[in-house]
Design a protein around this motif. Sequence first.
Motif, mmCIF file in Angstrom:
data_model
loop_
_atom_site.group_PDB
_atom_site.id
_atom_site.type_symbol
_atom_site.label_atom_id
_atom_site.label_comp_id
_atom_site.label_asym_id
_atom_site.label_seq_id
_atom_site.Cartn_x
_atom_site.Cartn_y
_atom_site.Cartn_z
ATOM 1 N N GLU A 100 9.746 -24.306 49.192
ATOM 2 C CA GLU A 100 9.958 -23.021 48.526
ATOM 3 C C GLU A 100 10.590 -23.166 47.147
ATOM 4 O O GLU A 100 11.274 -24.155 46.852
ATOM 5 C CB GLU A 100 10.862 -22.129 49.381
ATOM 6 N N PHE A 101 10.371 -22.130 46.337
ATOM 7 C CA PHE A 101 11.082 -22.008 45.074
ATOM 8 C C PHE A 101 12.587 -22.103 45.327
ATOM 9 O O PHE A 101 13.103 -21.537 46.283
ATOM 10 C CB PHE A 101 10.759 -20.657 44.430
ATOM 11 N N TYR A 106 10.385 -28.487 45.476
ATOM 12 C CA TYR A 106 9.596 -27.566 44.648
ATOM 13 C C TYR A 106 9.733 -27.923 43.177
ATOM 14 O O TYR A 106 8.749 -28.009 42.440
ATOM 15 C CB TYR A 106 10.060 -26.133 44.897
ATOM 16 N N ARG A 120 5.983 -18.970 44.388
ATOM 17 C CA ARG A 120 7.032 -18.897 45.411
ATOM 18 C C ARG A 120 7.177 -20.188 46.209
ATOM 19 O O ARG A 120 8.189 -20.395 46.886
ATOM 20 C CB ARG A 120 6.752 -17.743 46.370
ATOM 21 N N LYS A 174 12.701 -11.310 43.410
ATOM 22 C CA LYS A 174 13.410 -11.579 44.672
ATOM 23 C C LYS A 174 13.401 -10.363 45.591
ATOM 24 O O LYS A 174 13.265 -10.491 46.812
ATOM 25 C CB LYS A 174 14.838 -12.011 44.371
ATOM 26 N N ALA A 194 13.751 -19.113 48.916
ATOM 27 C CA ALA A 194 13.425 -18.490 47.631
ATOM 28 C C ALA A 194 14.215 -17.217 47.336
ATOM 29 O O ALA A 194 14.758 -17.065 46.232
ATOM 30 C CB ALA A 194 11.923 -18.215 47.557
#
Length: 264
Positions: A100-101, A106, A120, A174, A194
């Motif tokens: 994930e971000f 990532y 994302r 977000k 994320a």
Amino acid sequence: MGKFYESIPPELVPWILKQEMFWVATAPLSSEGHVNVSPKGVRDCFHYLSPTRVWYQDLTGSGVETISHIRENGRITLMFNAFEGPPRIVRLFGTGTVHEFGTREYEELIPPEQRRPGSRAAIVVDVHKVGSSCGYAVPYYEFRGHRQALLDFFISRERADQNDEAAHAAKGLKAYWEEKNMRSIDGIPALQAAPKAAGVPSCTDVMKRAEASINGNVPVRANGSALSVKTGRSVERRRVEELVFAFALGVAVAAVYVRFVGVA
């Protein structure tokens, strides 16, 4: 006839990288769960690492089925097929991993200058089988360009978070993740890191690239060839057409000269 391989044959790699879109299929373990098939079509999101490993940049959408299913059971299939030239379908069967971000993995795969708006996660696929088949029933389609709507939408969401002191605006990225991307339609957990990440990356560079696409500048494919976003015609083809036009114009001018002036 269909053929199967234990890894991606080298001769298929250039063809795979040339495709402008692919499909991702996953499913939950429950027999009552929903099988998911998602088209992926933003340029430079798919990457080849080795004959047994590929990954793609997963962009935010209103659903999050792929991430949920991979977290539950890991199964994933990527499918590519030809819309021009000889018919062909290629499937990559593998096991997926979600980065994930906001995670180190990532950031190692997707540096800020390569991140697309709304990105994302990075989905890494360890390929254990490859299937190649004819694709005779797939029709011809002409590629005309990639849509800009998704990138534009998430550029605005990222800008909202950038302008918010807490990096968590009500109309930000977000907040969208928390509303849309926490669970699958079957209730399986999806995004975890994320929405809680410390910040969002500056989208200045990606906004410039997106705006360049809108203005008709020529992006570059993963395989190095250039393509016009607006027309879908390759730069090489456009050059040939320009040369043909110039030649035809020269012939026409010469004919007019001979008719009205004569040959010395």
